[in-house]
Design an enzyme around this catalytic site. Structure first.
Site, mmCIF file in Angstrom:
data_model
loop_
_atom_site.group_PDB
_atom_site.id
_atom_site.type_symbol
_atom_site.label_atom_id
_atom_site.label_comp_id
_atom_site.label_asym_id
_atom_site.label_seq_id
_atom_site.Cartn_x
_atom_site.Cartn_y
_atom_site.Cartn_z
ATOM 1 N N LYS A 85 0.850 -1.190 0.000
ATOM 2 C CA LYS A 85 0.000 0.000 0.000
ATOM 3 C C LYS A 85 0.886 1.241 0.000
ATOM 4 O O LYS A 85 1.930 1.274 0.665
ATOM 5 C CB LYS A 85 -0.900 -0.038 1.238
ATOM 6 C CG LYS A 85 -1.947 1.070 1.328
ATOM 7 C CD LYS A 85 -2.824 0.842 2.560
ATOM 8 C CE LYS A 85 -3.885 1.914 2.734
ATOM 9 N NZ LYS A 85 -4.740 1.647 3.926
ATOM 10 N N SER A 103 -9.526 1.910 3.299
ATOM 11 C CA SER A 103 -8.674 2.649 2.396
ATOM 12 C C SER A 103 -7.725 1.771 1.579
ATOM 13 O O SER A 103 -7.115 2.238 0.617
ATOM 14 C CB SER A 103 -7.842 3.658 3.212
ATOM 15 O OG SER A 103 -6.997 2.980 4.141
ATOM 16 N N SER A 139 -9.814 -0.743 7.345
ATOM 17 C CA SER A 139 -9.295 -0.478 6.003
ATOM 18 C C SER A 139 -8.639 -1.659 5.308
ATOM 19 O O SER A 139 -8.275 -1.561 4.138
ATOM 20 C CB SER A 139 -8.311 0.695 6.045
ATOM 21 O OG SER A 139 -8.982 1.890 6.353
#
Length: 490
Positions: free
Chosen positions: A79, A154, A178
């Site tokens: 990420k 996210s 997330s």
């Protein structure tokens, strides 16, 4: 024949590498080709790093891959809020669109030490603030099951990349769901470990008392393999736990007979779609058939979780994001008149609307005259939520329920209604407030869209989650299903 990540796993890839049926260089090339082909649909990646991948793959091949080198030569995505030396790291924000770090996050270092290959950085909501990956400076990511649907957030880029078969595994971060929410929306497995189980050194901070790095994969065992490598104490992180890391793979025996499981009545109440409720009830029946005992319990302070979370997380974000000021690194506004102008315009132009909204909420909550009324009260309620879990775990091994109230919603459907968007995390937020490990395992489909079963355990109970999720996965074999939008791509 190119590698198809929709039909293989880390163990199979490792065996092929050890037996020289393939090479790390070939896997890297196959992965980069898959990203090049599929990411046109998903927009799961912000940065692809072919030179880094090729260099690390060549090093793995040259060193040689032994039977014990489980992650050597395995391509993995991170990420884009996880710092990577020499590879652009943006947190999906304009304010960091030119930031190239000079060091690696601890998790990146540990993956490299294991011989894993970094292929790129995945899309996210800016600074991990969002539930749909619609708040990215680099555009929306699309769900691998339906391209007009959000992938969750996210960590939506990591989830979509794994679900679409672009990579076999990806790291994400979880502040209020997330990892688990996008895992549920994309029909894959995602785990948020106990707070402090994995070092946060090198993770761009959102809410420091809530953030935790975790893993997203199609198979439960794959996440166990990756977590085994990245977990453990780190002197660079004062919140890192000193406890030794158990052998997670040893827990994957398919046997949950006698497991004591609780379902909170609050997790199947108003707001949870009937289709989701039906899938979860069927999943619970499966756990019972596997030998677990299941009872209904209450987590009475769940209804306060969302406001408590947003006060605490936004307050911490307000503090953490002070460092992005246009002075030391990142975006700086042009044609400024003075120092204050640098600060104001750089932050105004560099941050997106959602980040600004949370900074303002957090700054208000911490301000003189409001601290006791808001932040301090939220901190007290957080302890009540923690106590709820402690009371249940005195009698039960695991808490289960839906990961999300609904399947993935359409892109643009909730973007103008932040309160409705925030409520989407109501079932995942409590685990972060309590600091306990939690995961989402695919449980079935509603109208062709995946639904996740959330598993929560007592602190450092990751092995219990892996054991249960693996037994469930063996029975359902959901991983054999190909996401609708990806059919015909392999």
């Amino acid at each position: 024949m190119s590698t198809d990540y929709l039909k293989t796993d880390i163990t199979s890839l490792h065996d092929d590498l050890v037996n020289k049926k393939t090479t790390a260089a070939q896997l890297a090339a196959d992965t980069l080709a898959a990203i090049d082909s599929k990411d046109k649909k998903t927009n799961a990646f912000i940065t692809v790093a072919p030179e880094v991948a090729e260099k690390q793959a060549a090093a793995a091949d040259e060193k040689g891959i032994g039977a014990a080198d489980t992650l050597a030569g395995i391509p993995i995505a991170l990420k884009d809020n996880i710092i990577t030396n020499g590879v652009k790291t943006t947190a999906a924000s304009k304010i960091l669109n030119n930031f190239i770090p000079v060091y690696d996050a601890t998790v990146a270092t540990r993956l490299q030490q294991a011989g894993a290959v970094l292929v790129g950085k995945t899309n996210l909501d800016e600074f991990a603030m969002g539930s749909s990956t619609e708040n990215s400076h680099y555009g929306n990511t699309h769900n691998a099951w339906a391209l007009d649907r959000v992938p969750g957030g996210s960590s939506g880029g990591s989830a979509a990349a794994v679900a679409a078969g672009e990579v076999v595994a990806a790291l994400g971060s979880d502040t209020g769901g997330s990892i688990r929410q996008p895992a549920a929306f994309n029909g894959i497995f995602g785990i948020k470990p106990t707070y402090g189980r994995v070092s946060r050194w090198g993770l761009i901070a959102f809410g420091s008392s809530l953030d935790q790095i975790g893993v997203l994969t199609r198979r439960v065992k794959d996440s166990a393999i990756v977590l085994q490598q990245i977990a453990g104490h780190d002197d660079n992180d004062d919140t890192s736990l000193p406890d030794p890391v158990p052998d997670y793979l040893a827990a994957l025996d398919g046997n949950i007979k006698g497991m004591r499981i609780a379902i909170p009545e609050e997790y199947l109440g108003e707001g949870v779609a009937q289709g989701v409720r039906d899938v979860i009830e069927k999943a619970v029946d499966t756990l019972k058939k596997l030998g677990a005992t299941v009872d209904t319990v209450s987590l009475p302070h769940t209804k306060y979780a969302v406001p408590t979370y947003y006060l605490i997380a936004s307050s911490e974000a307000s503090s953490n994001l002070q460092r992005f000021d246009g002075i030391r690194y990142g975006y700086r506004a042009e044609d400024v008149k003075n120092l204050e102008d640098v600060y104001v315009r750089s932050r105004s132009e560099g941050f997106g609307d959602e980040v600004k909204r949370r900074i303002m909420l957090g700054t208000f909550s911490l301000s003189a005259g409001f601290y006791d009324a808001y932040f301090n009260k939220a901190a007290k309620v957080r302890h009540l939520i923690q106590d709820d879990f402690t009371n249940v775990f005195a009698d039960y091994d695991l808490i289960v329920g839906p990961t999300t109230p609904t399947p993935a919603f359409k892109i643009g459907e909730k973007v103008d209604d932040p309160v409705t968007m925030y409520m989407n995390d109501i079932l995942t937020i409590p685990a972060n407030l309590a600091g306990i490990p939690a995961a989402s395992v695919p449980a079935g489909l509603v109208d062709g869209l995946p639904v996740g079963l959330q598993l929560m355990a007592k602190p450092l109970g990751e092995a219990t989650i892996f054991k249960t999720a693996d037994a469930f996965e063996r029975t359902t074999e959901f991983y054999k299903q190909v996401p609708t939008a990806m059919k015909g791509d392999n």
